[in-house]
Design a protein around this motif. Structure first.
Motif, mmCIF file in Angstrom:
data_model
loop_
_atom_site.group_PDB
_atom_site.id
_atom_site.type_symbol
_atom_site.label_atom_id
_atom_site.label_comp_id
_atom_site.label_asym_id
_atom_site.label_seq_id
_atom_site.Cartn_x
_atom_site.Cartn_y
_atom_site.Cartn_z
ATOM 1 N N SER A 117 23.635 82.725 18.022
ATOM 2 C CA SER A 117 25.056 82.413 17.838
ATOM 3 C C SER A 117 25.769 83.531 17.097
ATOM 4 O O SER A 117 25.215 84.605 16.899
ATOM 5 C CB SER A 117 25.189 81.103 17.069
ATOM 6 O OG SER A 117 24.378 80.123 17.656
ATOM 7 N N ASN A 118 26.979 83.269 16.694
ATOM 8 C CA ASN A 118 27.751 84.230 15.920
ATOM 9 C C ASN A 118 27.724 83.879 14.438
ATOM 10 O O ASN A 118 28.678 84.146 13.707
ATOM 11 C CB ASN A 118 29.192 84.278 16.425
ATOM 12 C CG ASN A 118 29.916 82.968 16.171
ATOM 13 O OD1 ASN A 118 29.293 81.908 16.256
ATOM 14 N ND2 ASN A 118 31.198 83.028 15.869
ATOM 15 N N PHE A 119 26.660 83.188 14.045
ATOM 16 C CA PHE A 119 26.475 82.889 12.626
ATOM 17 C C PHE A 119 24.985 82.918 12.322
ATOM 18 O O PHE A 119 24.149 82.785 13.226
ATOM 19 C CB PHE A 119 27.087 81.534 12.243
ATOM 20 C CG PHE A 119 26.666 80.394 13.136
ATOM 21 C CD1 PHE A 119 25.465 79.722 12.918
ATOM 22 C CD2 PHE A 119 27.463 80.006 14.213
ATOM 23 C CE1 PHE A 119 25.077 78.669 13.729
ATOM 24 C CE2 PHE A 119 27.076 78.957 15.038
ATOM 25 C CZ PHE A 119 25.876 78.291 14.796
ATOM 26 N N ILE A 120 24.671 83.102 11.056
ATOM 27 C CA ILE A 120 23.277 83.276 10.653
ATOM 28 C C ILE A 120 22.958 82.320 9.510
ATOM 29 O O ILE A 120 23.701 82.245 8.523
ATOM 30 C CB ILE A 120 23.010 84.738 10.230
ATOM 31 C CG1 ILE A 120 23.378 85.684 11.391
ATOM 32 C CG2 ILE A 120 21.545 84.933 9.838
ATOM 33 C CD1 ILE A 120 23.308 87.164 11.029
ATOM 34 N N PHE A 121 21.859 81.612 9.681
ATOM 35 C CA PHE A 121 21.399 80.608 8.731
ATOM 36 C C PHE A 121 20.342 81.263 7.848
ATOM 37 O O PHE A 121 19.415 81.901 8.351
ATOM 38 C CB PHE A 121 20.812 79.448 9.531
ATOM 39 C CG PHE A 121 20.373 78.263 8.729
ATOM 40 C CD1 PHE A 121 21.215 77.652 7.805
ATOM 41 C CD2 PHE A 121 19.112 77.708 8.938
ATOM 42 C CE1 PHE A 121 20.811 76.522 7.099
ATOM 43 C CE2 PHE A 121 18.703 76.576 8.237
ATOM 44 C CZ PHE A 121 19.551 75.987 7.319
ATOM 45 N N ILE A 122 20.509 81.150 6.549
ATOM 46 C CA ILE A 122 19.675 81.896 5.612
ATOM 47 C C ILE A 122 19.149 80.982 4.514
ATOM 48 O O ILE A 122 19.916 80.211 3.934
ATOM 49 C CB ILE A 122 20.502 83.038 4.960
ATOM 50 C CG1 ILE A 122 20.907 84.060 6.037
ATOM 51 C CG2 ILE A 122 19.725 83.710 3.823
ATOM 52 C CD1 ILE A 122 21.915 85.090 5.556
ATOM 53 N N LYS A 123 17.855 81.074 4.257
ATOM 54 C CA LYS A 123 17.291 80.354 3.109
ATOM 55 C C LYS A 123 17.188 81.323 1.940
ATOM 56 O O LYS A 123 16.658 82.437 2.075
ATOM 57 C CB LYS A 123 15.912 79.788 3.435
ATOM 58 C CG LYS A 123 15.338 78.952 2.289
ATOM 59 C CD LYS A 123 14.119 78.152 2.714
ATOM 60 C CE LYS A 123 13.412 77.534 1.500
ATOM 61 N NZ LYS A 123 14.189 76.457 0.857
ATOM 62 N N LEU A 124 17.723 80.891 0.793
ATOM 63 C CA LEU A 124 17.658 81.708 -0.423
ATOM 64 C C LEU A 124 16.358 81.378 -1.139
ATOM 65 O O LEU A 124 16.084 80.217 -1.444
ATOM 66 C CB LEU A 124 18.849 81.392 -1.337
ATOM 67 C CG LEU A 124 20.233 81.548 -0.705
ATOM 68 C CD1 LEU A 124 21.309 80.936 -1.604
ATOM 69 C CD2 LEU A 124 20.529 83.020 -0.420
ATOM 70 N N LEU A 125 15.547 82.407 -1.389
ATOM 71 C CA LEU A 125 14.237 82.156 -1.998
ATOM 72 C C LEU A 125 14.271 82.280 -3.522
ATOM 73 O O LEU A 125 13.409 81.772 -4.222
ATOM 74 C CB LEU A 125 13.207 83.120 -1.414
ATOM 75 C CG LEU A 125 13.097 83.090 0.132
ATOM 76 C CD1 LEU A 125 12.146 84.178 0.622
ATOM 77 C CD2 LEU A 125 12.641 81.718 0.632
ATOM 78 N N LYS A 126 15.288 82.963 -4.045
ATOM 79 C CA LYS A 126 15.297 83.243 -5.482
ATOM 80 C C LYS A 126 16.511 82.704 -6.233
ATOM 81 O O LYS A 126 16.523 82.687 -7.460
ATOM 82 C CB LYS A 126 15.278 84.764 -5.699
ATOM 83 C CG LYS A 126 14.026 85.459 -5.252
ATOM 84 C CD LYS A 126 14.300 86.956 -5.301
ATOM 85 C CE LYS A 126 13.144 87.783 -5.742
ATOM 86 N NZ LYS A 126 13.538 89.208 -5.822
ATOM 87 N N TRP A 127 17.567 82.353 -5.518
ATOM 88 C CA TRP A 127 18.801 81.914 -6.180
ATOM 89 C C TRP A 127 19.262 80.617 -5.528
ATOM 90 O O TRP A 127 18.763 80.252 -4.465
ATOM 91 C CB TRP A 127 19.897 82.973 -6.001
ATOM 92 C CG TRP A 127 19.421 84.377 -6.162
ATOM 93 C CD1 TRP A 127 19.338 85.072 -7.344
ATOM 94 C CD2 TRP A 127 18.958 85.252 -5.122
ATOM 95 N NE1 TRP A 127 18.854 86.335 -7.117
ATOM 96 C CE2 TRP A 127 18.615 86.471 -5.763
ATOM 97 C CE3 TRP A 127 18.801 85.138 -3.754
ATOM 98 C CZ2 TRP A 127 18.118 87.576 -5.052
ATOM 99 C CZ3 TRP A 127 18.313 86.213 -3.039
ATOM 100 C CH2 TRP A 127 17.969 87.424 -3.689
#
Lengths: 356, 356
Positions: free
Chosen positions: B292-302
């Protein structure tokens, strides 16, 4: 799966344009004959640069403008994609819907769609409200929906009647929804928004709209004044961004057009007199009194289909009432008050009818 | 009276503009960075003369244009005030709503508002659909709502998966609602509208929208392809004239902009590669694959609040996921793919984060 028959609505000139060779004059929708405020279009073009942004989901500037126009706080304002979206949302929030019949068809339609209990009360012979019937039947959790003025009958609720009804509504812990989409067309008697201000709009909402008076049915823009509590409830169930950027901009402009507003009121006042006077001389019809920009007529000698077809041959589109208002038989029509030239054509068509 | 907490939505830059001294770059709403088609504004100004008429209540010309673009019959087209109105109307028509979580918050919100039974299924660890879970649980009268691609996770349903799901839906006499609001941004794999054509769109609807790909969130215009039977049902429960004349005109124009459409696809494709490549080198985050035109991100430190505030100080508005997607904790964010300059700023902010 539930299924509902779509009802017809006015203003559907497109469906009839093959039946008349020329420009059809639309007496079926009750729009200000002066058209929208001058320079609105110029102002609207400023919104072009905002099509690529979401509208403000809280419509802050728009609601501030409405609040100024209505003389209420912006916190008391809800907005909708036409008055009909606001009607829809209020009806959704209550258990039972009380309406008088005939009235704008969407009250009953939305109630049916949401599977609400519906109580239909009858007007008196002169299409006045039956306040005793309200008092006897209304109970906690009901929403009483009243057109003020009512459509298609055209009469405002009298001020003392309104106060009496409100007292009943408060006493029974019900809710009063006033549909005042035609308010500005009426000779001034009182302003519900002023009247209910001191109550903080407890258990009452007053709907107004740009559609009719500002001649903007293409824009889809309605608004209402109610308690802050109900504003929150409406926003919590309503669709996000239901008003697009053009409607938002239109709403920021139109209320400042003081001269246009005054001119429109005077114009309608004069044409209402002219048309009522002319119609009073037509035989075979009963013309009901009106404070609105439309006139409700009982046909004594013909049915609505006959008159509709005959007028359409003259390029005039009128409103047959039976398909719009469930409890009316085929002997009623409604006509809008338009410009002098159109109104004269309408009177001429009625005169032709007399000789049938 | 029922009451629901309003959920936050993206694109609400106004609420944050006091927190940053300058123009905020909005990575929270997933809009085509090329902006709307050129000359659209010119074309829209033609609609000005129609503000004083009701829109065509049947949207004949508009639906014909959509049909041509989608390669389906105009009789299979429904239109709505944004995709969200169509989602709302379909959900309303069924008894139970099956959704996967996380997904666009309005699926669940509308279901709750209409007091529907809700069944929430879980994605696999990689955010793929669990088809066995669908098969086991779905029953007659259910509507299964799937984002394709899903928001915020970004993946398309694979073609064979889709066919398998459809077979289950037909077999169980349920209904499949595909929300393809981001379809045009994805590398072409298959077109659901072509796939389901031979079935006459029985028990399926495919929603698309102008909002994201044509960069017109201010216009509010969504559309869908479904069976003629469902078109009628949607029209019978929907609000009349829910699309105003500007949205109507926009819809008559945008689908003919072939070059714009191709350019936009190529642009997003390139920026997606650029951003994914850049993000893959950032430590402390897990980047999920996306079409898609968006990106899903998991934050590992914050957590999302920390990153949100930090990015806002750089003038970048990102999407915190926990308040938008009920079942996500505070370790997820979503960012839109924008122009090269903005994307570079985003990567720089991530690099700053690494050193925290």
């Amino acid at each position: 799966l539930k299924y509902f028959e779509p009802m017809e609505h006015g203003g559907d000139v497109l469906s009839y344009k093959n039946l008349y060779d020329g420009e059809i004059i639309d007496f079926s929708s009750n729009i200000n004959p002066l058209g929208p405020p001058a320079r609105l279009k110029e102002y609207l073009s400023k919104s072009f640069d905002e099509v690529e942004k979401y509208p403000d989901i809280k419509y802050r500037i728009l609601r501030e403008n409405i609040g100024e126009y209505l003389n209420c706080e912006k916190e008391n304002v809800v907005v909708g994609n036409g008055a009909v979206e606001i009607i829809n949302n209020f009806i959704f929030l209550f258990k039972r819907v009380i309406i008088f019949s005939p009235a704008f068809s969407e009250y009953e339609k939305r109630a049916k769609i949401f599977n609400k209990d519906i109580l239909k009360l009858s007007f008196s012979k002169d299409y006045r409200l039956d306040i005793d019937a309200i008092k006897t039947s209304i109970k906690e959790g009901d929403i009483l929906v009243l057109g003020n003025p009512n459509n298609p009958t055209g009469l405002r609720i009298e001020k003392q009647e309104l106060l009496d009804i409100y007292e009943i509504v408060l006493d029974k812990k019900a809710f009063l929804l006033l549909d005042e989409a035609f308010f500005e067309f009426c000779p001034f008697d009182y302003d519900s928004i002023d009247i209910f201000k001191k109550y903080g709009y407890e258990r009452v909402a007053i709907i107004r709209a740009a559609t009719k008076f500002f001649a903007l049915p293409g824009i889809r823009f309605g608004y209402a004044c109610t308690s802050t509590d109900m504003v929150e409830k409406c926003n919590s169930i309503g669709l996000p961004w239901s008003i697009n950027i053009f409607a938002d901009y239109a709403g920021r402009y139109i209320f400042r057009c003081q001269e246009y507003i005054e001119d429109s009121k005077a114009y309608i006042d004069e044409e209402r007199r002219f048309l009522l006077e002319g119609l009073s001389q037509i035989e075979g019809i009963r013309v009901f009194p009106t404070q609105s920009n439309f006139i409700f007529i009982k046909l004594l000698k013909w049915d609505e289909d006959f008159v509709f077809d005959k007028f359409l041959k003259n390029g005039l589109l009128i409103r047959k009432c039976s398909s719009f208002f469930e409890d009316l038989d085929k002997s009623y029509i409604r006509v809008a008050i338009k410009d002098r030239n159109s109104n004269t054509k309408l009177l001429n068509s009625f005169k032709e009818l007399e000789s049938v």
